[in-house]
Design an enzyme around this catalytic site. Structure first.
Site, mmCIF file in Angstrom:
data_model
loop_
_atom_site.group_PDB
_atom_site.id
_atom_site.type_symbol
_atom_site.label_atom_id
_atom_site.label_comp_id
_atom_site.label_asym_id
_atom_site.label_seq_id
_atom_site.Cartn_x
_atom_site.Cartn_y
_atom_site.Cartn_z
ATOM 1 C CD GLU A 133 37.911 33.765 46.722
ATOM 2 O OE1 GLU A 133 37.522 32.677 47.257
ATOM 3 O OE2 GLU A 133 39.485 34.123 47.008
ATOM 4 N NE ARG B 8 48.867 39.567 48.411
ATOM 5 C CZ ARG B 8 47.428 39.545 48.496
ATOM 6 N NH1 ARG B 8 46.851 40.342 49.057
ATOM 7 N NH2 ARG B 8 46.660 38.498 48.009
ATOM 8 C CE LYS C 297 38.866 39.470 48.841
ATOM 9 N NZ LYS C 297 38.481 38.719 47.641
#
Ligand code: ATP
Ligand code: MG
Length: 555
Positions: free
Chosen positions: A37, A262, A272
């Site tokens: 993204e 992850r 982020k």
């Protein structure tokens, strides 16, 4: 072809199994994608995903797309898009001409939504967000919606009018008609479209309805002909919905979703949103601050692509979320630089050493190896004269047990030059040592004792009459807590106030003259350092990438 490939993780096992007949899956060669993204810079966690996505394709002779997952119309920026591309290329991967924006598929997504309505598999629901929450049921009670059995024609009409902007934000949604009693709440008639009047950075105001991630993502994959959609573990419970979408639309292909864990690293944050906050609120100097876990930060810190790829390879790919020690990442860099970095001498906190029996005005030079690990890197010349710099902490006024460096009466080796015997020091009014004195033994040129007498201590030094000045920036963890972003912790409470130390007036061998970023050196006895991007020929700036000591093994 699949016969010769040895898989090294469970994803590769799955893919290998999938393509065992003829090297293809659903009639296609392996095709993956990396779908960030574009709302921030890539971090070391993304590096893992990049290595998994591009690496898996590479392994099976397939291809990997780069796709900006920009269906959510918030906080996207060309700055981020460019940075993402740069970081992936830097790591050594390439998407060729397969660079896409998910927002390019909004028309198709709308079409597939209409297809579902026509099949009786989606309906327009007028429950508000709160009502939907109140009606979602629990493990023993199914969810409810009074709009579930709305006639197909009516939903088609309302959905079109939603698109045309006739209704308020939040007043209606399009929901997939799946199973209100499902034990997996993601399958309880999930919302697949919502009304949201936000301008999109690429499609502007064309749309006021936007697809939800769980509906959009499988369509994006199908449109691009992805065979294996590799994603992180939090999507595992969404896989039934992913498959439901793929199986109920006239999708051009049927990608398989596989989830992996992850990556977390201690003493840092890895979202982020958090990283953006550190930048925007001025806790760090920017996304590429060398303390950041971003790829541009690590690059500026002196990390090499090889060290990061190697790290990603070694941490492996599993189904168990875990936090890796920062020192493991450092170890991967240390290994690379030990192999490849040029050695030079630099004195970080200099004090002058005067060799009183060395003639004033005289100077001599020594040929030393650039890198003992790589004889092919050749030799360089260092000079020596009556005055040299040594580290302030390589001198003590009195002997301390176990300390083999300078103290009055002790013999010490000046690396590659001579053995010298400390004779005393001079201090200023405050009692700080300003000069150390010694006498050299001319018979020990090169640093060997002709009579075989033992000299324990060896120190680095720099010729005071022929050296460069530099600023050196030392870094420590950005956070004092190993897991600053867990539980109800406010990560900002754990910022390390001492994460940056700036040393000025460091003294450096002249051989570093003209060096430019991203050149790395081993400063002998001190660690690995790289030229910072702010460095200029007249004002050299170095970042400490990693110390010499292996904190990982030590623990
Ligand atoms: P963040 O929480 O940092 O914003 P994200 O998942 O929202 O991360 P995306 O841009 O959606 O960021 O991520 C792109 C890809 O990278 C996704 O497939 C995601 O699963 C993967 N990814 C993100 N963070 C990690 C991580 N820490 N470890 C492994 N993969 C990650
Ligand atoms: Mg995301």
């Amino acid at each position: 072809m699949s016969e010769e490939i040895t898989s090294t993780n469970f994803i590769q096992d799955f893919v290998k199994e999938d393509i065992k007949e003829g090297g293809q899956y659903e009639g296609k060669t392996v095709h993956t994608r990396f779908p960030p993204e574009p709302n921030g810079y890539m971090h070391i966690g993304h590096a893992k995903a990049i290595c998994v996505d591009f690496g898996t394709a590479e392994k099976f002779g397939g291809i990997c797309n780069l796709r900006m997952d920009d269906t959510n119309p918030t906080k996207e920026d060309v700055e981020y898009v460019d940075a993402i591309k740069e970081d992936i290329h830097w790591l050594g991967f390439d998407w060729d001409d397969r660079f896409f924006f998910a927002s390019e598929y909004f028309d198709e997504m709308y079409g597939y939504a209409v297809e579902l309505i026509k099949k009786g598999l989606a309906y327009v629901c007028q429950l508000s967000a709160e009502e939907m929450r109140a009606n979602r049921g629990d493990l023993t009670t199914p969810a409810t919606s009074p709009y579930r059995d709305r006639p197909i024609e009516e939903s088609l009409d309302l959905f079109e009018r939603m698109k045309n902007g006739e209704f308020e934000d939040g007043s209606m949604t399009l929901r997939a008609k799946i199973d209100l009693a499902s034990g997996n709440f993601n399958m309880r008639d999930p919302v697949i479209y919502r009304i949201n009047r936000i301008s999109h950075h690429r499609t502007g105001n064309k749309w006021c309805i936007y697809p939800m991630y769980d509906f959009a993502h499988p369509i994006e994959d199908a449109i691009e002909g992805i065979t294996h959609s590799l994603c992180t573990l939090e999507f595992e419970a969404h896989r039934p919905l992913y498959d439901w979408v793929i199986n109920n639309i006239s999708a051009p292909c049927k990608p398989r979703q596989i989830e992996f864990a992850r990556l977390g690293i201690n003493n840092t944050v890895m979202s982020k949103r958090r990283l953006r906050q550190l930048v925007e609120d001025g806790y760090v100097a920017g996304w590429d601050d060398p303390r950041m876990p971003t790829l541009c930060g690590l690059r500026r810190r002196g990390y090499t692509p090889a060290s990061i790829r190697n790290f990603c390879e070694r941490i492996g790919v599993t189904k168990v979320n875990s936090t890796v020690e920062y020192s493991f990442l450092e170890n991967c860099l240390r290994e690379d630089l030990n192999e490849n970095a040029q050695r030079i001498m630099c004195v970080l906190r200099p004090v002058k050493l005067v060799i009183t029996n060395y003639p004033e005005g005289q100077s001599e030079s020594f040929e030393v190896e650039n890198n003992p690990q790589r004889p092919e890197d050749g030799m360089r010349t260092i000079t020596f004269s009556r005055e040299v710099y040594i580290e302030a902490d390589d001198f003590l006024e009195e002997k301390v047990k176990g300390y083999n460096r300078f103290y009055p009466g002790n013999e010490v080796r000046l690396k590659s030059a001579y053995i010298v015997k400390c004779t005393g020091c001079e201090k200023d009014e405050q009692g700080n040592v300003t000069t150390v004195f010694a006498e050299y033994d001319p018979e020990t040129r090169g640093g060997d004792t002709p009579d075989g007498r033992k000299v324990r201590g060896t120190v680095h030094w720099v010729d005071a009459e022929n050296c460069l000045d530099a600023e050196v920036r030392l870094y420590d963890n950005l956070f004092t807590d190993p897991e600053p972003d867990t539980g109800d912790k406010n990560f900002l409470d754990y910022i390390n106030p001492d994460s940056l130390e700036i040393l000025k007036g460091c003294k450096l061998e002249r051989s570093a003259e003209g060096a430019q970023a991203p050149k790395s050196y081993q400063f002998m006895r001190l660690g690995y350092f790289c030229i910072d991007k702010d460095s200029t020929p007249d004002a050299l700036i170095f970042n400490r990438s990693v110390s010499l000591k292996d904190g990982f093994k030590k623990k």
